[in-house]
Motif scaffolding. Structure first.
Motif, PDB file in Angstrom:
ATOM      1  N   GLU A  28       0.825  -1.214   0.000  1.00 23.58           N
ATOM      2  CA  GLU A  28       0.000   0.000   0.000  1.00 23.58           C
ATOM      3  C   GLU A  28       0.859   1.263   0.000  1.00 23.58           C
ATOM      4  O   GLU A  28       0.541   2.228  -0.695  1.00 23.58           O
ATOM      5  CB  GLU A  28      -0.970  -0.016   1.179  1.00 23.58           C
ATOM      6  CG  GLU A  28      -1.951  -1.182   1.174  1.00 23.58           C
ATOM      7  CD  GLU A  28      -2.762  -1.333  -0.098  1.00 23.58           C
ATOM      8  OE1 GLU A  28      -2.911  -0.362  -0.882  1.00 23.58           O
ATOM      9  OE2 GLU A  28      -3.271  -2.445  -0.333  1.00 23.58           O
ATOM     10  N   GLU A  72      -1.019  14.612   2.716  1.00 25.67           N
ATOM     11  CA  GLU A  72      -1.905  13.841   1.849  1.00 25.67           C
ATOM     12  C   GLU A  72      -1.340  12.440   1.610  1.00 25.67           C
ATOM     13  O   GLU A  72      -2.086  11.469   1.530  1.00 25.67           O
ATOM     14  CB  GLU A  72      -2.120  14.573   0.518  1.00 25.67           C
ATOM     15  CG  GLU A  72      -2.973  13.826  -0.487  1.00 25.67           C
ATOM     16  CD  GLU A  72      -4.426  13.581  -0.058  1.00 25.67           C
ATOM     17  OE1 GLU A  72      -5.110  12.808  -0.750  1.00 25.67           O
ATOM     18  OE2 GLU A  72      -4.886  14.146   0.964  1.00 25.67           O
ATOM     19  N   ARG A  75      -2.334  10.567   4.588  1.00 21.72           N
ATOM     20  CA  ARG A  75      -3.769  10.307   4.577  1.00 21.72           C
ATOM     21  C   ARG A  75      -4.098   9.146   3.643  1.00 21.72           C
ATOM     22  O   ARG A  75      -4.889   8.259   3.974  1.00 21.72           O
ATOM     23  CB  ARG A  75      -4.544  11.563   4.140  1.00 21.72           C
ATOM     24  CG  ARG A  75      -6.061  11.423   4.329  1.00 21.72           C
ATOM     25  CD  ARG A  75      -6.848  12.447   3.544  1.00 21.72           C
ATOM     26  NE  ARG A  75      -6.763  12.257   2.106  1.00 21.72           N
ATOM     27  CZ  ARG A  75      -7.355  11.273   1.415  1.00 21.72           C
ATOM     28  NH1 ARG A  75      -8.058  10.353   2.034  1.00 21.72           N
ATOM     29  NH2 ARG A  75      -7.229  11.195   0.094  1.00 21.72           N
ATOM     30  N   ARG A  76      -3.469   9.140   2.476  1.00 18.04           N
ATOM     31  CA  ARG A  76      -3.724   8.069   1.507  1.00 18.04           C
ATOM     32  C   ARG A  76      -3.216   6.721   2.013  1.00 18.04           C
ATOM     33  O   ARG A  76      -3.866   5.690   1.792  1.00 18.04           O
ATOM     34  CB  ARG A  76      -3.085   8.404   0.161  1.00 18.04           C
ATOM     35  CG  ARG A  76      -3.790   9.538  -0.553  1.00 18.04           C
ATOM     36  CD  ARG A  76      -3.156   9.830  -1.892  1.00 18.04           C
ATOM     37  NE  ARG A  76      -3.758  11.007  -2.511  1.00 18.04           N
ATOM     38  CZ  ARG A  76      -3.759  11.239  -3.806  1.00 18.04           C
ATOM     39  NH1 ARG A  76      -3.179  10.398  -4.645  1.00 18.04           N
ATOM     40  NH2 ARG A  76      -4.335  12.330  -4.281  1.00 18.04           N
ATOM     41  N   ALA A  78      -2.985   5.856   5.176  1.00 20.95           N
ATOM     42  CA  ALA A  78      -3.927   5.452   6.226  1.00 20.95           C
ATOM     43  C   ALA A  78      -5.216   4.904   5.625  1.00 20.95           C
ATOM     44  O   ALA A  78      -5.744   3.882   6.083  1.00 20.95           O
ATOM     45  CB  ALA A  78      -4.228   6.633   7.145  1.00 20.95           C
ATOM     46  N   GLU A  79      -5.707   5.561   4.588  1.00 28.95           N
ATOM     47  CA  GLU A  79      -6.938   5.112   3.936  1.00 28.95           C
ATOM     48  C   GLU A  79      -6.760   3.722   3.331  1.00 28.95           C
ATOM     49  O   GLU A  79      -7.619   2.854   3.475  1.00 28.95           O
ATOM     50  CB  GLU A  79      -7.320   6.117   2.849  1.00 28.95           C
ATOM     51  CG  GLU A  79      -8.614   5.792   2.142  1.00 28.95           C
ATOM     52  CD  GLU A  79      -8.943   6.854   1.109  1.00 28.95           C
ATOM     53  OE1 GLU A  79      -8.620   6.638  -0.075  1.00 28.95           O
ATOM     54  OE2 GLU A  79      -9.491   7.894   1.501  1.00 28.95           O
ATOM     55  N   ARG A  80      -5.649   3.502   2.669  1.00 31.00           N
ATOM     56  CA  ARG A  80      -5.410   2.221   1.991  1.00 31.00           C
ATOM     57  C   ARG A  80      -5.149   1.082   2.971  1.00 31.00           C
ATOM     58  O   ARG A  80      -5.483  -0.064   2.680  1.00 31.00           O
ATOM     59  CB  ARG A  80      -4.257   2.344   1.008  1.00 31.00           C
ATOM     60  CG  ARG A  80      -4.584   3.225  -0.189  1.00 31.00           C
ATOM     61  CD  ARG A  80      -3.404   3.308  -1.130  1.00 31.00           C
ATOM     62  NE  ARG A  80      -3.191   2.031  -1.784  1.00 31.00           N
ATOM     63  CZ  ARG A  80      -3.529   1.759  -3.041  1.00 31.00           C
ATOM     64  NH1 ARG A  80      -4.065   2.700  -3.789  1.00 31.00           N
ATOM     65  NH2 ARG A  80      -3.297   0.581  -3.556  1.00 31.00           N
ATOM     66  N   THR A  81      -4.520   1.397   4.109  1.00 29.54           N
ATOM     67  CA  THR A  81      -4.174   0.346   5.063  1.00 29.54           C
ATOM     68  C   THR A  81      -5.239   0.151   6.134  1.00 29.54           C
ATOM     69  O   THR A  81      -5.179  -0.811   6.892  1.00 29.54           O
ATOM     70  CB  THR A  81      -2.834   0.649   5.762  1.00 29.54           C
ATOM     71  OG1 THR A  81      -2.949   1.868   6.489  1.00 29.54           O
ATOM     72  CG2 THR A  81      -1.691   0.706   4.770  1.00 29.54           C
ATOM     73  N   GLY A  82      -6.186   1.092   6.212  1.00 30.42           N
ATOM     74  CA  GLY A  82      -7.207   1.014   7.239  1.00 30.42           C
ATOM     75  C   GLY A  82      -6.678   1.420   8.609  1.00 30.42           C
ATOM     76  O   GLY A  82      -7.284   1.121   9.628  1.00 30.42           O
ATOM     77  N   ARG A  84      -5.078   4.363  11.443  1.00 30.18           N
ATOM     78  CA  ARG A  84      -5.351   5.733  11.861  1.00 30.18           C
ATOM     79  C   ARG A  84      -4.331   6.654  11.205  1.00 30.18           C
ATOM     80  O   ARG A  84      -3.176   6.276  11.020  1.00 30.18           O
ATOM     81  CB  ARG A  84      -5.254   5.845  13.385  1.00 30.18           C
ATOM     82  CG  ARG A  84      -6.345   5.070  14.107  1.00 30.18           C
ATOM     83  CD  ARG A  84      -6.332   5.317  15.600  1.00 30.18           C
ATOM     84  NE  ARG A  84      -5.036   5.222  16.228  1.00 30.18           N
ATOM     85  CZ  ARG A  84      -4.461   4.097  16.662  1.00 30.18           C
ATOM     86  NH1 ARG A  84      -5.108   2.945  16.512  1.00 30.18           N
ATOM     87  NH2 ARG A  84      -3.283   4.108  17.238  1.00 30.18           N
ATOM     88  N   PRO A  85      -4.713   7.872  10.856  1.00 30.80           N
ATOM     89  CA  PRO A  85      -3.784   8.804  10.209  1.00 30.80           C
ATOM     90  C   PRO A  85      -2.503   9.032  11.003  1.00 30.80           C
ATOM     91  O   PRO A  85      -1.453   9.239  10.414  1.00 30.80           O
ATOM     92  CB  PRO A  85      -4.597  10.093  10.085  1.00 30.80           C
ATOM     93  CG  PRO A  85      -6.014   9.627  10.002  1.00 30.80           C
ATOM     94  CD  PRO A  85      -6.081   8.416  10.895  1.00 30.80           C
ATOM     95  N   ALA A  88       0.174   6.429  10.049  1.00 28.17           N
ATOM     96  CA  ALA A  88       0.641   6.393   8.657  1.00 28.17           C
ATOM     97  C   ALA A  88       2.103   6.824   8.500  1.00 28.17           C
ATOM     98  O   ALA A  88       2.828   6.198   7.725  1.00 28.17           O
ATOM     99  CB  ALA A  88      -0.267   7.232   7.763  1.00 28.17           C
TER     100      ALA A  88
END
Length: 130
Positions: A28, A72, A75-76, A78-82, A84-85, A88
């Motif tokens: 990720e 960013e 953030r991306r 964190a979003e892809r790995t599930g 917390r920000p 990341a």
């Protein structure tokens, strides 16, 4: 660097519970990095990484790198790995410092030159950051 050694380093640096978790995080983070650098540079970087990890860099479907800052990027990831920000940066650092160990200095410089200087710390090169 061999595949198992790469993942073992990521697992140790990230303090992940398993090799599978280290692999997921690695894929990720590399996929997000691929969005930020040129496709040609992603291919060059992939050529110096263990075979099973190359696809994370080369499967991105873009012609031009996206322009986004380190926040960013985190953030991306964190979003892809599930995750917390706040975790990341830890995940990205575990993977990208291992990338820095695995590739030639010239290749690392090429990648870092395409990124804002704030990214250098993720590769363990804080001396290159602002």
């Amino acid at each position: 660097m061999k595949y198992d050694e790469f993942l073992a380093r990521v697992r140790e640096r990230g303090e992940y519970a398993s090799q599978d978790e280290a692999l997921t995080i690695t894929r990720e983070v590399l996929a997000v990095l691929a969005q930020r650098i040129t496709p040609g540079e992603a291919e060059d970087l992939a050529s110096q990484l263990p075979g099973p990890l190359q696809r994370a860099l080369t499967s991105a479907d873009h012609k031009q790198p996206e322009k986004f800052g380190i926040e960013e990027f985190h953030r991306r990831v964190a979003e892809r790995t599930g995750a917390r920000p706040r975790t990341a940066p830890w995940d990205a650092g575990a993977v990208l410092t291992t990338v820095a160990d695995a590739v030639s200095g010239g290749e690392l410089n090429q990648v870092i030159s395409q990124l804002p200087s704030s990214y250098a710390v993720l590769f363990g090169k804080a001396d290159l950051a602002d």
